[in-house]
Scaffold this motif. Structure first.
Motif, PDB file in Angstrom:
ATOM      1  N   SER A   1       0.766  -1.309   0.119  1.00 13.23           N
ATOM      2  CA  SER A   1       0.054  -0.074   0.113  1.00 13.23           C
ATOM      3  C   SER A   1       0.597   1.273   0.003  1.00 13.23           C
ATOM      4  O   SER A   1       0.367   2.343  -0.257  1.00 13.23           O
ATOM      5  N   ARG A   2       2.174   1.153   0.248  1.00  5.84           N
ATOM      6  CA  ARG A   2       3.060   2.234   0.112  1.00  5.84           C
ATOM      7  C   ARG A   2       4.331   1.643  -0.203  1.00  5.84           C
ATOM      8  O   ARG A   2       4.905   0.735   0.404  1.00  5.84           O
ATOM      9  N   GLY A   3       5.203   2.576  -0.930  1.00  4.96           N
ATOM     10  CA  GLY A   3       6.522   2.126  -1.340  1.00  4.96           C
ATOM     11  C   GLY A   3       6.583   0.737  -2.015  1.00  4.96           C
ATOM     12  O   GLY A   3       5.797   0.162  -2.880  1.00  4.96           O
ATOM     13  N   ILE A   4       7.800   0.033  -1.672  1.00  7.31           N
ATOM     14  CA  ILE A   4       7.970  -1.389  -2.104  1.00  7.31           C
ATOM     15  C   ILE A   4       7.275  -2.183  -1.487  1.00  7.31           C
ATOM     16  O   ILE A   4       6.892  -2.276  -0.158  1.00  7.31           O
ATOM     17  N   LYS A   5       6.602  -3.322  -2.299  1.00  6.17           N
ATOM     18  CA  LYS A   5       5.658  -4.316  -1.818  1.00  6.17           C
ATOM     19  C   LYS A   5       6.796  -5.442  -1.208  1.00  6.17           C
ATOM     20  O   LYS A   5       7.448  -6.130  -2.219  1.00  6.17           O
ATOM     21  N   GLY A   6       6.832  -5.674  -0.141  1.00  8.53           N
ATOM     22  CA  GLY A   6       7.645  -6.790   0.476  1.00  8.53           C
ATOM     23  C   GLY A   6       8.379  -6.239   1.757  1.00  8.53           C
ATOM     24  O   GLY A   6       8.144  -5.399   2.288  1.00  8.53           O
ATOM     25  N   LEU A   7       9.360  -7.199   1.900  1.00 11.63           N
ATOM     26  CA  LEU A   7      10.041  -7.110   3.413  1.00 11.63           C
ATOM     27  C   LEU A   7      11.037  -6.085   3.097  1.00 11.63           C
ATOM     28  O   LEU A   7      11.431  -5.561   1.895  1.00 11.63           O
ATOM     29  N   VAL A   8      11.748  -5.512   4.039  1.00 11.89           N
ATOM     30  CA  VAL A   8      13.028  -4.716   4.225  1.00 11.89           C
ATOM     31  C   VAL A   8      13.877  -5.254   3.443  1.00 11.89           C
ATOM     32  O   VAL A   8      14.870  -4.549   2.856  1.00 11.89           O
ATOM     33  N   THR A   9      14.162  -6.511   3.451  1.00 10.36           N
ATOM     34  CA  THR A   9      15.431  -6.895   2.516  1.00 10.36           C
ATOM     35  C   THR A   9      15.076  -6.752   1.162  1.00 10.36           C
ATOM     36  O   THR A   9      16.134  -6.473   0.324  1.00 10.36           O
ATOM     37  N   LYS A  10      14.076  -6.538   0.503  1.00  8.49           N
ATOM     38  CA  LYS A  10      13.898  -6.140  -0.857  1.00  8.49           C
ATOM     39  C   LYS A  10      14.333  -4.830  -0.749  1.00  8.49           C
ATOM     40  O   LYS A  10      15.026  -4.529  -1.979  1.00  8.49           O
ATOM     41  N   GLY A  11      14.075  -3.831   0.099  1.00 18.08           N
ATOM     42  CA  GLY A  11      14.452  -2.394   0.052  1.00 18.08           C
ATOM     43  C   GLY A  11      16.164  -2.547  -0.088  1.00 18.08           C
ATOM     44  O   GLY A  11      16.710  -1.903  -0.464  1.00 18.08           O
ATOM     45  N   ILE A  12      16.856  -3.415   0.817  1.00 13.83           N
ATOM     46  CA  ILE A  12      18.099  -3.473   1.039  1.00 13.83           C
ATOM     47  C   ILE A  12      18.782  -3.870  -0.297  1.00 13.83           C
ATOM     48  O   ILE A  12      19.768  -3.104  -0.741  1.00 13.83           O
ATOM     49  N   GLU A  13      18.246  -4.945  -0.955  1.00 15.29           N
ATOM     50  CA  GLU A  13      18.464  -5.160  -2.389  1.00 15.29           C
ATOM     51  C   GLU A  13      18.703  -4.101  -3.265  1.00 15.29           C
ATOM     52  O   GLU A  13      19.658  -4.110  -4.046  1.00 15.29           O
ATOM     53  N   ALA A  14      17.500  -3.325  -3.257  1.00 14.31           N
ATOM     54  CA  ALA A  14      17.317  -2.036  -4.050  1.00 14.31           C
ATOM     55  C   ALA A  14      18.350  -1.315  -3.992  1.00 14.31           C
ATOM     56  O   ALA A  14      19.173  -0.822  -4.934  1.00 14.31           O
ATOM     57  N   ALA A  15      18.487  -1.027  -2.665  1.00 18.22           N
ATOM     58  CA  ALA A  15      19.661   0.009  -2.336  1.00 18.22           C
ATOM     59  C   ALA A  15      20.999  -0.400  -3.146  1.00 18.22           C
ATOM     60  O   ALA A  15      22.007   0.456  -3.281  1.00 18.22           O
ATOM     61  N   ALA A  16      21.311  -1.727  -2.392  1.00 20.33           N
ATOM     62  CA  ALA A  16      22.656  -2.140  -2.674  1.00 20.33           C
ATOM     63  C   ALA A  16      22.777  -2.388  -4.106  1.00 20.33           C
ATOM     64  O   ALA A  16      24.076  -2.353  -4.702  1.00 20.33           O
ATOM     65  N   GLU A  17      21.894  -2.481  -5.209  1.00 25.86           N
ATOM     66  CA  GLU A  17      21.857  -2.509  -6.475  1.00 25.86           C
ATOM     67  C   GLU A  17      22.370  -0.911  -6.988  1.00 25.86           C
ATOM     68  O   GLU A  17      23.180  -0.718  -7.979  1.00 25.86           O
ATOM     69  N   LYS A  18      21.827  -0.195  -6.393  1.00 28.66           N
ATOM     70  CA  LYS A  18      22.075   1.252  -6.903  1.00 28.66           C
ATOM     71  C   LYS A  18      23.286   1.880  -6.369  1.00 28.66           C
ATOM     72  O   LYS A  18      24.380   2.465  -6.851  1.00 28.66           O
ATOM     73  N   HIS A  19      23.841   1.673  -5.010  1.00 31.74           N
ATOM     74  CA  HIS A  19      25.132   1.752  -4.459  1.00 31.74           C
ATOM     75  C   HIS A  19      26.087   0.603  -4.374  1.00 31.74           C
ATOM     76  O   HIS A  19      25.716  -0.193  -3.651  1.00 31.74           O
ATOM     77  N   ALA A  20      27.036   0.634  -4.958  1.00 31.95           N
ATOM     78  CA  ALA A  20      28.185  -0.566  -4.728  1.00 31.95           C
ATOM     79  C   ALA A  20      28.912  -0.151  -3.457  1.00 31.95           C
ATOM     80  O   ALA A  20      29.815  -1.052  -3.115  1.00 31.95           O
ATOM     81  N   ASP A  21      28.957   0.875  -2.836  1.00 35.99           N
ATOM     82  CA  ASP A  21      30.066   1.232  -1.912  1.00 35.99           C
ATOM     83  C   ASP A  21      29.273   1.497  -0.584  1.00 35.99           C
ATOM     84  O   ASP A  21      29.705   2.496   0.014  1.00 35.99           O
ATOM     85  N   ILE A  22      28.377   0.791  -0.154  1.00 40.05           N
ATOM     86  CA  ILE A  22      27.808   0.802   1.246  1.00 40.05           C
ATOM     87  C   ILE A  22      28.672   0.253   2.444  1.00 40.05           C
ATOM     88  O   ILE A  22      29.184  -0.918   2.198  1.00 40.05           O
ATOM     89  N   ASP A  23      29.130   0.889   3.100  1.00 38.14           N
ATOM     90  CA  ASP A  23      30.056   0.775   4.209  1.00 38.14           C
ATOM     91  C   ASP A  23      29.385  -0.186   5.416  1.00 38.14           C
ATOM     92  O   ASP A  23      30.112  -0.898   6.023  1.00 38.14           O
ATOM     93  N   GLU A  24      28.137   0.245   5.761  1.00 41.64           N
ATOM     94  CA  GLU A  24      27.662  -0.359   7.016  1.00 41.64           C
ATOM     95  C   GLU A  24      26.166  -0.130   7.024  1.00 41.64           C
ATOM     96  O   GLU A  24      25.489   0.617   6.456  1.00 41.64           O
ATOM     97  N   LEU A  25      25.589  -1.245   7.395  1.00 46.66           N
ATOM     98  CA  LEU A  25      24.073  -1.478   7.551  1.00 46.66           C
ATOM     99  C   LEU A  25      23.787  -1.455   9.162  1.00 46.66           C
ATOM    100  O   LEU A  25      24.276  -2.264   9.783  1.00 46.66           O
ATOM    101  N   ILE A  26      22.875  -0.924   9.711  1.00 45.10           N
ATOM    102  CA  ILE A  26      22.253  -0.961  10.882  1.00 45.10           C
ATOM    103  C   ILE A  26      20.737  -1.454  10.946  1.00 45.10           C
ATOM    104  O   ILE A  26      20.001  -0.846  10.247  1.00 45.10           O
ATOM    105  N   ALA A  27      20.613  -2.618  11.534  1.00 45.20           N
ATOM    106  CA  ALA A  27      19.285  -2.999  11.414  1.00 45.20           C
ATOM    107  C   ALA A  27      18.548  -3.171  12.813  1.00 45.20           C
ATOM    108  O   ALA A  27      19.085  -3.596  13.906  1.00 45.20           O
ATOM    109  N   ILE A  28      17.414  -2.766  12.974  1.00 45.80           N
ATOM    110  CA  ILE A  28      16.556  -2.651  14.410  1.00 45.80           C
ATOM    111  C   ILE A  28      15.192  -3.204  14.031  1.00 45.80           C
ATOM    112  O   ILE A  28      14.595  -2.401  13.207  1.00 45.80           O
ATOM    113  N   GLY A  29      14.858  -4.027  14.548  1.00 47.67           N
ATOM    114  CA  GLY A  29      13.480  -4.614  14.248  1.00 47.67           C
ATOM    115  C   GLY A  29      13.216  -6.036  15.083  1.00 47.67           C
ATOM    116  O   GLY A  29      13.995  -6.432  16.113  1.00 47.67           O
TER     117      GLY A  29
END
Lengths: 498, 312
Positions: B175-203
């Motif tokens: 109903s808003r944004g990407i349909k699916g879990l946050v991992t989909k969002g991570i994959e999308a972001a990682a595809e766009k940026h190859a130089d991610i240094d760190e990820l912080i996950a809380i949940g």
């Protein structure tokens, strides 16, 4: 001393040992020899004038007895209950060979209880000296230090991380051994000395010790945070549900009233067959709490024998009477899963005693191929504690290789004006040892601040007549108990014995 | 300087005052607690232990935000069990909590990473916010990813948008944004940026586990904030022990932040089930008492609520 029947008391949290009656007390006092060089005083961590207070009781000057004790010990009702007297005062009492030693602990408790009942408190005239003292932790070490500093005229504030003061006296020692009402009373006495207690304050995180010195203007600080980081063995299956530390079991029951769940919100989820690993005082407390909370069977699993176990003799006896099943020379090697993440059993091995180790106790050696399954659904670890890391994480105070706060002979830490005592210095010990260190630290803090130590009594020079009476040296004191005939004719039977 | 006196228990003084409340949904609400000292001391990643009332249990709650000028700390609470549901019912503006202790735990280490992803799922959305802000203030390029069941449950999107260079919302129903879990969002972001240094996950643990699995293959350093069952929160009871890299750590004093690739999440999830049955009993009992109370508000509370144990 009369005690509650074992079968009855496992159903309640009332105190196991009833106090002495007046008659018992007076009779017991008669057994004191008033040794010229009392070994009991020397072996007391806070050096209570034991013959002195016994003498006062015998003279029926009960208030005087309390005055003598409270000169050095603020918490007689607590220490009379929880001190390991058999290793201290009673252990060196010459009456103890060949008879039973004078029951010093019970006499102390009697005086302490009477003081509470009579609402006695010795608040000396205190001249404020303007020094501000911060105490970290409201356990026995902190309480003892706070009382000394307050009596010297300092403005003392105790900070406690839990929501109630008392430290181990509150969360650790159960009601049947030390009622919470006694702890409350002793804390009240502390407040009467002007000590302020702030709960819900985790020093190091809410503000640091450095901040207390730099920003809040504390002239001296005492750290008495306790050891507080339970040990586990590192064997397979320790994270299964049903494996807890004794600290957790006791905290849930004593501090959080888990026994009254769901009226109180903290759950306990006690097993039916509870195995406690270890045989110290904490282990005994955990066993006896488990029994009272309704465990069907409680085991003590210890790798040495009764002779080597560190608990007070009385606690082991009480636990045995209450039905704890002692498995001496037994050690767990693995905790087994029921397939659903809970404890089903332990795999244990049998031990035998070999050569003495560093502690002087004979080292337990595993017997080959002796392993067997031990059915249990709850395993409680009571094998001691490591140093709590918070002070180390949040200050530059020097720690030793085990993570305990390093102190010099004066109990001063590496930070100027900051002293430490209790379990955070010594590792897990006893209430009275912690109090002894709290007092010693206070003595040195006063020296550091240049406050005259009020504990030093400036007695006048003794004259020749004080030293002797009718030519007999006073320290022989063999004429001390003589009563005049008119006393005998008018007194009750006990008094004649007196 | 005199220490501002923290409110104290047992002196007859009120406890810790709730100065503001905001409801995000039927189950999620925000409380602002007045505690100037704590507001001053709090750092991202730390938590508090709250006891709602005298009969209450000690529950750990991650600090969602802190305002040093106002002297308040913000907690976001999801009403799932007896204690949190009772807090939802009772904790209104002007009410007081019996005890609030903290900040506890080792603050998150705000690295000098240049590009950071901050992932929050459900309740974790709130506590990941101060981390996102801290990284932004540290000069990093911050990608915020938050996950909710549906768009109605989304909160704090304005706060995230303010501090994130990129902000991705994921919803289960799309109903808003990407349909699916946050991992989909991570994959999308990682595809766009190859130089991610760190990820912080809380949940929830299952979400943090999924995030850690995703980043493991991508080779991105991952920090997670663990939320096991606690009692004292000072290292004294060991109830919060977690398996990290094969050794036992206490989340309250060694954490709560750990390397997500080293955490044994299955162990954590099993340990969170410890009091499943008791929690059910407590919740049913409480729900029943609320039902009775709602039917006849004048009926007195059950005796155990009315009379605290003598000497307690």
């Amino acid at each position: 001393m009369p005690i509650q029947d074992a079968m009855e008391r496992v159903g309640n949290f009332d105190e196991v040992t009833y106090g002495y009656s007046v008659e018992d007390t007076l009779r017991e006092c008669e057994r004191c020899l008033y040794c010229p060089e009392p070994a009991c005083i020397a072996s007391c961590p806070v050096a209570i004038d034991i013959p002195g207070f016994i003498e006062k009781i015998s003279a029926k000057d009960y208030r005087g007895a309390y005055d003598v004790i409270s000169e050095t010990n603020l918490l007689p009702a607590i220490c009379g209950r929880v001190c390991p007297q058999e290793d201290q005062c009673e252990g060196v009492c010459p009456v103890g060979d060949p008879l039973k030693p004078v029951a010093i602990g019970r006499l102390e408790r009697w005086v302490g209880d009477l003081a509470i009942a009579e609402n006695w408190v010795n608040v000396p005239y205190i001249e404020p000296n303007g020094f501000k003292i911060g105490i970290v932790g409201s356990g026995p070490a902190g309480i003892a230090c706070a009382a000394e500093m307050a009596k010297a005229g300092c403005d003392v504030t105790i900070y406690e991380a839990l929501h109630l003061p008392g430290g181990v006296l509150r969360y650790g020692i159960p009601d049947f051994r030390l009622p919470n009402s006694v702890v409350d009373q002793e804390i009240e006495n502390l407040k009467k000395l002007g000590v302020k207690i702030e709960c819900n304050v985790l020093i190091g995180r809410l503000f640091t010790i450095q901040q207390m010195v730099d920003e809040f203007g504390y002239d001296a600080i005492f750290i008495g945070t306790g050891a507080g980081y339970p040990k586990f063995m590192g064997i397979e299956g320790e994270s299964l549900n049903g494996v807890v530390s004794a600290n957790e079991l006791l905290t849930r029951c004593n501090l959080m009233h888990a026994g009254e769940f769901p009226a109180y919100d903290t759950p306990l989820h006690l097993g039916k067959r509870v195995a406690i690993i270890g045989a110290g005082n904490t282990a005994m407390d955990a066993m006896r709490v488990a029994l009272r909370q309704g465990a069907e069977k409680v085991y003590c699993v210890y790798r040495r024998t009764k002779a080597e176990s560190p608990a007070r003799a009385e606690e082991i006896d009480h636990a045995e009477e209450e039905g704890v099943d002692f498995q001496w020379l037994t050690a767990p090697v693995e905790i087994l899963d029921d397939g659903d993440g809970n404890v089903r059993a332990m795999r244990c091995i049998r031990m035998e005693l070999g050569e003495p180790d560093d502690s002087g106790r004979r080292r337990p050696v595993p017997i080959e191929d002796s392993d067997y399954e031990f059915e249990t659904d709850m395993v409680v670890y009571a094998i001691g504690t490591n140093a709590n890391p918070i002070i180390g994480q949040t200050s530059k105070i020097k720690l030793n290789e085990w993570g305990y706060v390093e102190v010099d002979d004066n109990l001063a830490t590496s930070m100027a004006g900051v002293y430490a005592g209790g379990d955070i210095v010594t590792g897990a010990a006893t209430v009275i040892l912690a109090m002894g260190l709290g007092r010693r630290a206070a003595h040195n803090m006063k020296a550091y601040l240049g406050i005259r130590d009020t504990n030093i009594v400036y007695a006048g020079h003794p004259t020749e007549t004080d030293e002797t009476l009718f030519g007999i040296a006073a320290n022989e004191r063999n004429f001390h108990r003589v009563r005049l005939a008119k006393d005998i004719t008018s007194s009750t039977e006990e008094e004649i014995h007196a | 300087m005199d220490i501002p006196r923290p409110n104290q228990v047992g002196t007859g003084e009120p406890g810790f005052e709730v100065v503001a409340r905001q409801d995000f949904s039927d189950t999620t609400f925000l409380l602002e607690i007045e505690h100037p000292l704590m507001a001053n001391a709090a750092r991202p990643g730390q938590f508090v232990i709250v006891i709602p009332d005298e009969h209450g249990e000690r529950i750990p709650l991650t600090i969602a935000d802190f305002d040093r000028d106002q002297g308040t700390v913000t907690l976001v609470i999801q009403a799932v069990g007896k204690t949190s549901k009772e807090m939802q019912r009772v904790c209104q503006t002007g009410s007081a909590l019996f005890s609030v202790t903290g900040p506890m735990g080792v603050p998150s280490h705000i690295t000098d990473a240049k590009k950071v992803i901050c992932v929050g799922g459900g309740l974790g959305v709130a506590p990941v916010f101060p981390q996102a802000r801290a990284h932004k203030e540290n000069g990093a390029y911050v990608i915020g990813i938050v996950g909710f069941r549906s768009k109605d449950l989304v909160f704090w999107d304005d706060k995230f948008e303010k501090y994130c260079d990129e902000f991705i919302v994921c919803t289960d129903d799309g109903s808003r944004g990407i349909k699916g879990l946050v991992t989909k969002g991570i994959e999308a972001a990682a595809e766009k940026h190859a130089d991610i240094d760190e990820l912080i996950a809380i949940g929830p643990p299952i979400m943090m586990k999924a995030c850690a699995e995703t980043t493991r293959t991508l080779g991105i350093k991952t920090m997670v904030s663990l939320n096991p069952i606690m009692v004292d929160g000072t290292g004294m009871c060991g109830g919060c022990r977690v398996k990290v890299g094969g050794s036992i750590k206490f989340a309250c004093v060694d954490g709560p932040d750990f390397d997500g690739h080293a955490v044994d999440f299955d162990d954590l999830m099993n340990r969170l089930q410890r009091f499943k049955e008791d929690e059910k009993v407590a919740l049913e009992r409480w729900t029943e008492s609320c039902r009775r109370l709602d039917q006849s508000p004048l009926e007195p509370l059950p005796p155990d609520k009315a009379s605290p144990r003598a000497g307690a």
